[in-house]
Design an enzyme around this catalytic site. Sequence first.
Site, PDB file in Angstrom:
ATOM      1  N   HIS A 144      71.286  -1.705 -62.665  1.00  0.00           N
ATOM      2  CA  HIS A 144      70.852  -2.476 -61.496  1.00  0.00           C
ATOM      3  C   HIS A 144      72.040  -3.256 -60.944  1.00  0.00           C
ATOM      4  O   HIS A 144      72.898  -3.684 -61.710  1.00  0.00           O
ATOM      5  CB  HIS A 144      69.718  -3.449 -61.849  1.00  0.00           C
ATOM      6  CG  HIS A 144      68.942  -3.896 -60.654  1.00  0.00           C
ATOM      7  ND1 HIS A 144      69.296  -4.993 -59.917  1.00  0.00           N
ATOM      8  CD2 HIS A 144      67.854  -3.354 -60.046  1.00  0.00           C
ATOM      9  CE1 HIS A 144      68.441  -5.111 -58.920  1.00  0.00           C
ATOM     10  NE2 HIS A 144      67.558  -4.138 -58.973  1.00  0.00           N
TER      11      HIS A 144
ATOM     12  N   HIS B 238      68.284   3.789 -53.874  1.00  0.00           N
ATOM     13  CA  HIS B 238      67.356   2.665 -53.687  1.00  0.00           C
ATOM     14  C   HIS B 238      65.953   3.190 -54.019  1.00  0.00           C
ATOM     15  O   HIS B 238      65.680   3.532 -55.154  1.00  0.00           O
ATOM     16  CB  HIS B 238      67.517   2.155 -52.262  1.00  0.00           C
ATOM     17  CG  HIS B 238      66.878   0.842 -51.954  1.00  0.00           C
ATOM     18  ND1 HIS B 238      66.429  -0.018 -52.910  1.00  0.00           N
ATOM     19  CD2 HIS B 238      66.601   0.235 -50.763  1.00  0.00           C
ATOM     20  CE1 HIS B 238      65.920  -1.096 -52.337  1.00  0.00           C
ATOM     21  NE2 HIS B 238      65.998  -0.961 -51.026  1.00  0.00           N
TER      22      HIS B 238
ATOM     23  N   SER C 276      66.972  -2.411 -48.216  1.00  0.00           N
ATOM     24  CA  SER C 276      65.867  -2.390 -47.241  1.00  0.00           C
ATOM     25  C   SER C 276      65.617  -3.773 -46.644  1.00  0.00           C
ATOM     26  O   SER C 276      65.378  -3.901 -45.430  1.00  0.00           O
ATOM     27  CB  SER C 276      64.591  -1.831 -47.861  1.00  0.00           C
ATOM     28  OG  SER C 276      64.301  -2.467 -49.078  1.00  0.00           O
TER      29      SER C 276
ATOM     30  N   ARG D 113      59.373  -5.951 -64.114  1.00  0.00           N
ATOM     31  CA  ARG D 113      58.418  -5.056 -63.461  1.00  0.00           C
ATOM     32  C   ARG D 113      58.246  -3.781 -64.297  1.00  0.00           C
ATOM     33  O   ARG D 113      57.192  -3.161 -64.297  1.00  0.00           O
ATOM     34  CB  ARG D 113      58.881  -4.730 -62.038  1.00  0.00           C
ATOM     35  CG  ARG D 113      59.030  -5.988 -61.175  1.00  0.00           C
ATOM     36  CD  ARG D 113      59.721  -5.693 -59.865  1.00  0.00           C
ATOM     37  NE  ARG D 113      61.040  -5.125 -60.067  1.00  0.00           N
ATOM     38  CZ  ARG D 113      61.795  -4.600 -59.116  1.00  0.00           C
ATOM     39  NH1 ARG D 113      61.351  -4.559 -57.872  1.00  0.00           N
ATOM     40  NH2 ARG D 113      62.993  -4.119 -59.382  1.00  0.00           N
TER      41      ARG D 113
ATOM     42  N   ASP E 172      62.036   1.530 -61.590  1.00  0.00           N
ATOM     43  CA  ASP E 172      61.785   2.947 -61.316  1.00  0.00           C
ATOM     44  C   ASP E 172      61.715   3.802 -62.573  1.00  0.00           C
ATOM     45  O   ASP E 172      61.299   4.961 -62.513  1.00  0.00           O
ATOM     46  CB  ASP E 172      62.878   3.500 -60.393  1.00  0.00           C
ATOM     47  CG  ASP E 172      62.799   2.864 -59.025  1.00  0.00           C
ATOM     48  OD1 ASP E 172      61.683   2.625 -58.562  1.00  0.00           O
ATOM     49  OD2 ASP E 172      63.853   2.594 -58.427  1.00  0.00           O
TER      50      ASP E 172
HETATM   51  N1  HAX Z   1      73.570   6.043 -65.774  1.00  0.00           N
HETATM   52  C1  HAX Z   1      74.870   6.331 -66.023  1.00  0.00           C
HETATM   53  N2  HAX Z   1      75.895   5.645 -65.484  1.00  0.00           N
HETATM   54  C2  HAX Z   1      75.592   4.611 -64.693  1.00  0.00           C
HETATM   55  C3  HAX Z   1      74.269   4.241 -64.412  1.00  0.00           C
HETATM   56  C4  HAX Z   1      73.231   5.008 -64.968  1.00  0.00           C
HETATM   57  N3  HAX Z   1      71.949   4.756 -64.736  1.00  0.00           N
HETATM   58  N4  HAX Z   1      74.268   3.177 -63.589  1.00  0.00           N
HETATM   59  C5  HAX Z   1      75.554   2.896 -63.350  1.00  0.00           C
HETATM   60  N5  HAX Z   1      76.357   3.768 -64.002  1.00  0.00           N
HETATM   61  C6  HAX Z   1      77.825   3.827 -63.932  1.00  0.00           C
HETATM   62  C7  HAX Z   1      78.250   3.936 -62.467  1.00  0.00           C
HETATM   63  O1  HAX Z   1      78.251   5.291 -62.028  1.00  0.00           O
HETATM   64  C8  HAX Z   1      79.622   3.347 -62.520  1.00  0.00           C
HETATM   65  O2  HAX Z   1      80.484   4.328 -63.025  1.00  0.00           O
HETATM   66  P1  HAX Z   1      81.994   4.526 -62.431  1.00  0.00           P
HETATM   67  O3  HAX Z   1      82.691   3.259 -62.780  1.00  0.00           O
HETATM   68  O4  HAX Z   1      82.488   5.735 -63.160  1.00  0.00           O
HETATM   69  O5  HAX Z   1      81.821   4.727 -60.955  1.00  0.00           O
HETATM   70  C9  HAX Z   1      79.505   2.263 -63.569  1.00  0.00           C
HETATM   71  O6  HAX Z   1      78.365   2.593 -64.366  1.00  0.00           O
HETATM   72  C10 HAX Z   1      79.326   0.860 -63.004  1.00  0.00           C
HETATM   73  O7  HAX Z   1      78.182   0.830 -62.157  1.00  0.00           O
HETATM   74  P2  HAX Z   1      77.354  -0.545 -62.006  1.00  0.00           P
HETATM   75  O8  HAX Z   1      78.272  -1.561 -61.389  1.00  0.00           O
HETATM   76  O9  HAX Z   1      76.743  -0.888 -63.315  1.00  0.00           O
HETATM   77  O10 HAX Z   1      76.169  -0.146 -61.027  1.00  0.00           O
HETATM   78  P3  HAX Z   1      76.081  -0.418 -59.462  1.00  0.00           P
HETATM   79  O11 HAX Z   1      75.773  -1.863 -59.231  1.00  0.00           O
HETATM   80  O12 HAX Z   1      77.244   0.173 -58.749  1.00  0.00           O
HETATM   81  O13 HAX Z   1      74.822   0.482 -59.065  1.00  0.00           O
HETATM   82  C11 HAX Z   1      72.646   1.331 -59.382  1.00  0.00           C
HETATM   83  C12 HAX Z   1      73.514   0.087 -59.422  1.00  0.00           C
HETATM   84  C13 HAX Z   1      71.174   0.937 -59.576  1.00  0.00           C
HETATM   85  C14 HAX Z   1      72.783   2.043 -58.009  1.00  0.00           C
HETATM   86  C15 HAX Z   1      73.101   2.289 -60.522  1.00  0.00           C
HETATM   87  O14 HAX Z   1      72.920   1.638 -61.759  1.00  0.00           O
HETATM   88  C16 HAX Z   1      72.377   3.612 -60.503  1.00  0.00           C
HETATM   89  O15 HAX Z   1      72.790   4.538 -59.801  1.00  0.00           O
HETATM   90  N6  HAX Z   1      71.256   3.753 -61.295  1.00  0.00           N
HETATM   91  C17 HAX Z   1      70.472   4.961 -61.291  1.00  0.00           C
HETATM   92  C18 HAX Z   1      69.632   5.046 -60.030  1.00  0.00           C
HETATM   93  C19 HAX Z   1      68.523   3.994 -60.031  1.00  0.00           C
HETATM   94  O16 HAX Z   1      67.855   3.781 -61.033  1.00  0.00           O
HETATM   95  N7  HAX Z   1      68.315   3.369 -58.870  1.00  0.00           N
HETATM   96  C20 HAX Z   1      67.198   2.409 -58.689  1.00  0.00           C
HETATM   97  C21 HAX Z   1      67.681   0.983 -58.676  1.00  0.00           C
HETATM   98  C22 HAX Z   1      66.537   0.034 -58.473  1.00  0.00           C
HETATM   99  C23 HAX Z   1      66.221  -0.061 -57.016  1.00  0.00           C
HETATM  100  O17 HAX Z   1      66.946  -0.581 -56.190  1.00  0.00           O
HETATM  101  N8  HAX Z   1      65.098   0.470 -56.636  1.00  0.00           N
HETATM  102  O18 HAX Z   1      64.796   0.439 -55.340  1.00  0.00           O
END
Ligand code: HAX
Length: 443
Positions: free
Chosen positions: A317, A271, A241, A326, A372
């Site tokens: 994250h 996000h 954002s 937070r 979150d």
């Molecule tokens: N549960 C299970 N597996 C997870 C995971 C979770 N919460 N978070 C990451 N992974 C997995 C990914 O799917 C990825 O798997 P593959 O290699 O098989 O594709 C692996 O772990 C590596 O991912 P990462 O590098 O650790 O995570 P990213 O930086 O790509 O993504 C995210 C970060 C926050 C998007 C991710 O952790 C996620 O989807 N979390 C759940 C959704 C969430 O909580 N989002 C809010 C984030 C905070 C925010 O920005 N708020 O606005």
Amino acid sequence: MNVKDRIRSKLPEWRERTARLVHDHGSFKVADVTVEQIFGGIRGVPIQVSDISYVDPMEGIRFRGYSIPEVLKLLPRPETGQYPLVGGLYYLLMTGEVPTQEEAEDIEVEWKVRSNLPDHVFQVLKAMPRYTHPMTLFSQAILALQTESIFARRYYYGIHNKADYWEAFLQDSLNLTAKLPVLAANIYNLKYRDGIYVNPEPNRDWASNFAHMIGKEEPDYADLCRLFFVLHSDHEGANVSAHASHLVGSALADVYLSCSAGMNGLAGPLHGLANQECLRWLLKIREHFGRVPRRDELQVYLESALGKNEIIPGYGHAVLRVTDPRFTAQAEFAQRFMPEDEIFRLAMLVFDILPSLLIQQGKVKNPYPNVDAINGTLQYHYGVKEFDFYTVLFGLSRILGLTTHITWSRILGKPIERPKSLTTKILEEMIDREAVNLAKEGK
Ligand code: HAX
């Protein structure tokens, strides 16, 4: 000192520091970019300098250098509340200075004076179908407010000195942020309270007025709003954002156009939409067991979910590598005001078990909870049970940060952004050429 004069007093120093960096160190190499990073969401590549906030992977967010516990301790509070005035936080973000009580209250007064919503914004909201997602309404309403942009009007009529742009951006920022509680409360009331209209009250602060307008009168809920709006206000300059609104603003699109763009990014499930997903997931667990599960039952449930490669909302994250401070601040609030709440107890049980399971699974880079993982739980406790609305709460707060970034981009005269995209063929040829060169050098 009022916010505009304070910024004006700081502006020469910041402009001089930025100009010196570019002039004296323009060719200093900050990073190399790998193919993996290009295909991996530009992860970790520095693309922005912003002094509003910084996310340290091992420590979490600092606003203008202050950690979350420091911000909560140092910012002025209202007479009737135990958490800071959001006006004080905005002063800190905008100026870099912890405000006095008077300076924080000045922003609150500025906001009251500017809080009126023009009628056409209500008409836009009312014209949409009832099933429209509240984030769509929120973004649309901000866009509808663009008619009021002081910068757009001044630019059209010929303000061409770049050094002056920021003043109009600051005015637009104060005007937009002033209207956000009324705007968000109206969306809430339109969608969930048969469209009733509740006037803001002159003796309330920004956050408690929002609580009042959506019909939540418990003093604790006003404090939760203050906490929530402070915590979610910024998360450095390169998340979806913040980057989206900065990018749009770099084309000299005004604050309204830029913030609406930022809100569209925030509406994505990876996000800002994550908070609603997270609460939904916790409720699903309670429904599955018919109660809050025991520790051993939850352990088996979580192992099974991870075995099926499910993503657990609220965990992980892109930058953080520790428990989000937070999350901790909200858990402390819950411990203080609602320790017996079932969903809170469940959220804390997940926190107790899940990180070590994620570590064992070995995929996720950060096994700890983000903001979150708990914020929906707190809203739910106070009767804000409409999950769809949670991202609007987030957006209402995040615009404090977005408008500050945008205003400071104009203060520092940042140019239009234009990174470069390559074709797959060009990239393959670059790699082949490098391989040939290395072979020639015998490496
Ligand atoms: N549960 C299970 N597996 C997870 C995971 C979770 N919460 N978070 C990451 N992974 C997995 C990914 O799917 C990825 O798997 P593959 O290699 O098989 O594709 C692996 O772990 C590596 O991912 P990462 O590098 O650790 O995570 P990213 O930086 O790509 O993504 C995210 C970060 C926050 C998007 C991710 O952790 C996620 O989807 N979390 C759940 C959704 C969430 O909580 N989002 C809010 C984030 C905070 C925010 O920005 N708020 O606005």
